[in-house]
Design an enzyme around this catalytic site. Structure first.
Site, PDB file in Angstrom:
ATOM      1  N   HIS A 144      34.387  20.415  18.348  1.00 21.34           N
ATOM      2  CA  HIS A 144      34.714  21.337  19.435  1.00 21.34           C
ATOM      3  C   HIS A 144      35.873  22.260  19.071  1.00 21.34           C
ATOM      4  O   HIS A 144      35.963  23.385  19.579  1.00 21.34           O
ATOM      5  CB  HIS A 144      35.047  20.534  20.706  1.00 21.34           C
ATOM      6  CG  HIS A 144      35.033  21.358  21.960  1.00 21.34           C
ATOM      7  ND1 HIS A 144      33.885  21.944  22.455  1.00 21.34           N
ATOM      8  CD2 HIS A 144      36.024  21.704  22.814  1.00 21.34           C
ATOM      9  CE1 HIS A 144      34.166  22.611  23.573  1.00 21.34           C
ATOM     10  NE2 HIS A 144      35.453  22.479  23.804  1.00 21.34           N
TER      11      HIS A 144
ATOM     12  N   SER B 140      36.029  27.725  24.653  1.00 19.89           N
ATOM     13  CA  SER B 140      35.696  26.711  25.650  1.00 19.89           C
ATOM     14  C   SER B 140      35.873  27.294  27.060  1.00 19.89           C
ATOM     15  O   SER B 140      35.235  28.292  27.390  1.00 19.89           O
ATOM     16  CB  SER B 140      36.536  25.457  25.408  1.00 19.89           C
ATOM     17  OG  SER B 140      35.982  24.333  26.036  1.00 19.89           O
TER      18      SER B 140
END
Length: 252
Positions: free
Chosen positions: A233, A99
């Site tokens: 995610h 990320s």
């Protein structure tokens, strides 16, 4: 092995024998070096190649560096990590960022090449849009509850920290700084890196699509490949073994 080097920026997992290569892990927004703790054991148990030292990046403002002010800029984080990495560039070096850590890793790769003539063996990016496609967000400007709701929605942060008032007060400054870093890192020209790039993404990530990660190919003239794994995610928590196998194939 880089003996006696100040490792304030890194938690180090050294192999039993000589260090022949290094893997540097850059956490997500709100994350810490501890997120990759189990990866340190993977080098020891043979899941990752022998002779591999793992460095997990310690961002300021959390855990061992709780009393230091957090850094609210991807570029400034990259400047600091680059400087701290220089003593560890005596062996082949691979960067893995998850990320926000992907953007930091990309900026570190550019700095190592342009300022120091050091090219990575590989840059591995996870669950993050390519630098020319990232979109600014103003989450960091909102109130505490709105920020916490966003963090809960993404996952990856211990909810006990967010629910306990005293613990929440300790972690909120670093969380807000991280979200400012991400939110102000707007799209920029796709400057290529000299090393191959590998992208990883979960097939049910609500914020980053497979196409978003595939777009990293634009900065990877030396080669790009993409691995899509089941999950959201934070797919890499459930898919730890598959992620490590992917890394092992590049590090072998």
């Amino acid at each position: 092995m880089a003996i006696g080097v100040d490792s304030r920026w890194f938690r180090r997992y050294a192999p039993a024998g000589a260090v022949r290569r290094r893997l540097v892990c850059l956490p997500h927004a709100g994350g810490s070096a501890g997120f990759f703790h189990s990866w340190g054991r993977a080098a020891a148990d043979g899941t990752l190649p022998s002779g591999l030292e793992i460095l997990t990046v310690r961002y300021p403002g959390r855990q061992e560096r709780l009393e230091e002010p957090a850094i609210d800029s991807v570029e400034r984080l990259a400047d600091e990590v680059t400087s701290a990495l220089l003593p560890f560039t005596d062996t082949p070096l691979t960067l893995f960022g998850h990320s926000m850590g992907s953007s930091v890793g990309y900026e570190v790769a550019l700095r190592l090449e342009s300022a120091h003539g050091i090219r990575l063996d590989a840059l591995v990016v996870s669950a993050r849009k390519a630098p020319h496609q990232v979109t600014p967000k103003d989450t960091y400007l909102r109130g505490d509850e709105a920020l916490l709701e966003e963090i809960r929605g993404i996952g990856g942060t211990d909810t006990a920290l967010l629910d306990h008032p005293e613990l929440r007060a300790l972690v909120l400054p670093a969380l807000r700084a991280d979200f400012k870093a991400v939110g102000t890192y707007g799209p920029r020209p796709p400057v290529p890196v000299g090393c191959p790039v590998t992208g990883l993404v979960g097939d049910r990530d609500p914020r980053v699509t497979v196409a978003d990660v595939r777009a990293w190919a634009a900065v990877a003239p030396a080669g790009f490949d993409l691995t899509v794994l089941p999950g959201d995610h934070f797919y890499l928590v459930q898919q730890r073994e598959a992620v490590l196998r992917t890394l092992a194939a590049h590090l072998g």
